[in-house]
Design a protein around this motif. Structure first.
Motif, PDB file in Angstrom:
ATOM      1  N   THR A  54       0.815  -1.215   0.000  1.00  0.00           N
ATOM      2  CA  THR A  54       0.000   0.000   0.000  1.00  0.00           C
ATOM      3  C   THR A  54       0.848   1.265   0.000  1.00  0.00           C
ATOM      4  O   THR A  54       0.332   2.360  -0.246  1.00  0.00           O
ATOM      5  N   GLY A  55       2.136   1.134   0.324  1.00  0.00           N
ATOM      6  CA  GLY A  55       3.004   2.298   0.406  1.00  0.00           C
ATOM      7  C   GLY A  55       3.036   2.939   1.779  1.00  0.00           C
ATOM      8  O   GLY A  55       3.736   3.940   1.983  1.00  0.00           O
ATOM      9  N   LEU A  56       2.327   2.369   2.739  1.00  0.00           N
ATOM     10  CA  LEU A  56       2.289   2.958   4.077  1.00  0.00           C
ATOM     11  C   LEU A  56       3.471   2.518   4.942  1.00  0.00           C
ATOM     12  O   LEU A  56       3.765   3.153   5.950  1.00  0.00           O
ATOM     13  N   LEU A  57       4.127   1.426   4.552  1.00  0.00           N
ATOM     14  CA  LEU A  57       5.378   1.013   5.192  1.00  0.00           C
ATOM     15  C   LEU A  57       6.467   0.897   4.130  1.00  0.00           C
ATOM     16  O   LEU A  57       6.198   0.607   2.968  1.00  0.00           O
ATOM     17  N   ARG A  58       7.700   1.141   4.559  1.00  0.00           N
ATOM     18  CA  ARG A  58       8.871   0.941   3.700  1.00  0.00           C
ATOM     19  C   ARG A  58       9.718  -0.182   4.285  1.00  0.00           C
ATOM     20  O   ARG A  58       9.809  -0.324   5.507  1.00  0.00           O
ATOM     21  N   ARG A  59      10.374  -0.971   3.418  1.00  0.00           N
ATOM     22  CA  ARG A  59      11.283  -2.029   3.859  1.00  0.00           C
ATOM     23  C   ARG A  59      12.596  -1.891   3.112  1.00  0.00           C
ATOM     24  O   ARG A  59      12.615  -1.956   1.878  1.00  0.00           O
TER      25      ARG A  59
END
Length: 329
Positions: A54-59
């Protein structure tokens, strides 16, 4: 088409406090997030992958961090937080949409059968479930606060001295109006089960706010006011019911009194408005079995039918909102 699954993934991450954990511990590993949440490692891996999509977290390099949007919208826990909105939609709104085909074919809100009681609307049946009613109003209030500034700052409201807030819910709108306009008094009119929530919201405002429990259709509106506000209320009902409520407002007002209708407006050609489309489906599948996010021209026609003059609309407000208003001559 994948939105239902991904929406629930984000809501689950909110409920598991993943965004708030990463706000305090950015660049955490899966193992560190697992220790904080208690989720099984494999299921947490699946959830984090979905939220990253969703783009709400980055890894990066095996470590997770919030995006700017997640930090701004999903970490804060204030009354206008999207955390309340997402959980309310997850628990109340979206489970009902599985009934959409059945409800639209039947012409009534068949998803309401999931709630105890025999009343015809969700708002009445929630009175049998106080915890869910409070969760629902927390979500409603949070979204109201997102759209409220356009109403608070509208110059047409500045001359009103005693406002009747019809269907005022937990008084979120009333409390902000009173704080913004120091000479304003407000009477909140809503169901008895909701009036208790409203009293808590306005406890520090003294006699500037009065609560008048009642039924919108069965009981007369209080008089002695020079303005009547319908904020996120009329869209629940049919055109005939809306005219009946506006007529009651006309009867309660003195000459020169004003009526205000604030809420979602679908585009005039009824082809645009994502928030409006969602609301209209929710109303017909679950909440009331009728109503919709009507175009502004419908409200203008209904105001004139009820006897109001000088009818106008301020359109293009945030979150697809508009304010339609008129005067009793």
């Amino acid at each position: 088409m994948n939105a239902p699954a991904l929406f629930n993934a984000v809501a689950t991450a909110v409920e598991c406090d993943i965004f708030r954990f990463l706000d305090s511990r950015p660049d955490s590993t899966l193992e560190e997030i697992q220790a904080a949440t208690g989720l099984p490692a494999h299921q947490l891996r699946v959830l984090l992958q979905a939220v990253c999509v969703t783009g709400l977290l980055r890894r990066e390099n095996g470590r997770y961090a919030n995006s700017d949007a997640a930090r701004d919208l999903l970490v804060p826990d204030g009354p206008d937080s999207w955390r309340h909105i997402l959980i309310g939609w997850k628990e109340v709104y979206y489970p009902a949409f599985g009934q959409m085909t059945t409800a639209l074919r039947a012409g009534t809100n068949t998803a309401l059968a999931a709630y105890p009681g025999d009343e015809p609307t969700l708002y009445q049946r929630l009175s049998h479930q106080p915890e869910r009613e409070a969760l629902f109003h927390a979500a409603m209030s949070a979204f109201t606060l997102r759209s409220l500034p356009a109403l608070l700052d509208h110059p047409e409201l500045s001359s009103v001295r005693h406002l009747l807030d019809v269907g005022g819910g937990d008084a979120t709108t009333t409390s902000h109006l009173v704080r913004r306009h120091p000479d304003l008094r407000v009477t909140v009119f809503d169901l008895p089960s909701v009036s208790g929530l409203a009293e808590d919201t306005t406890a520090d405002l003294g006699d500037r706010v009065r609560h008048h429990p009642g039924d919108l259709f069965k009981d007369d509106f209080p008089t002695g006011v020079d303005g009547v506000l319908f904020s996120h209320v009329l869209e629940i009902f049919s055109g005939e019911q809306i005219v009946a409520l506006l007529t009651k407002a006309h009867q309660a007002l003195p000459p020169g009194g004003r009526v205000f209708v604030y809420g979602y407006n679908v585009s005039d050609d009824e082809t645009a408005g994502i928030f409006s489309a969602r609301l209209s489906l929710y109303l017909n599948v679950l909440a009331s079995g009728q109503g919709m996010a009507y175009p502004a021209r419908d409200y203008e026609d209904w105001l004139r039918t009820a006897g109001f003059q000088d009818v106008r609309t301020t359109s293009g407000l945030p979150y697809e909102h508009g304010l339609t208003y008129g005067v009793k001559r």
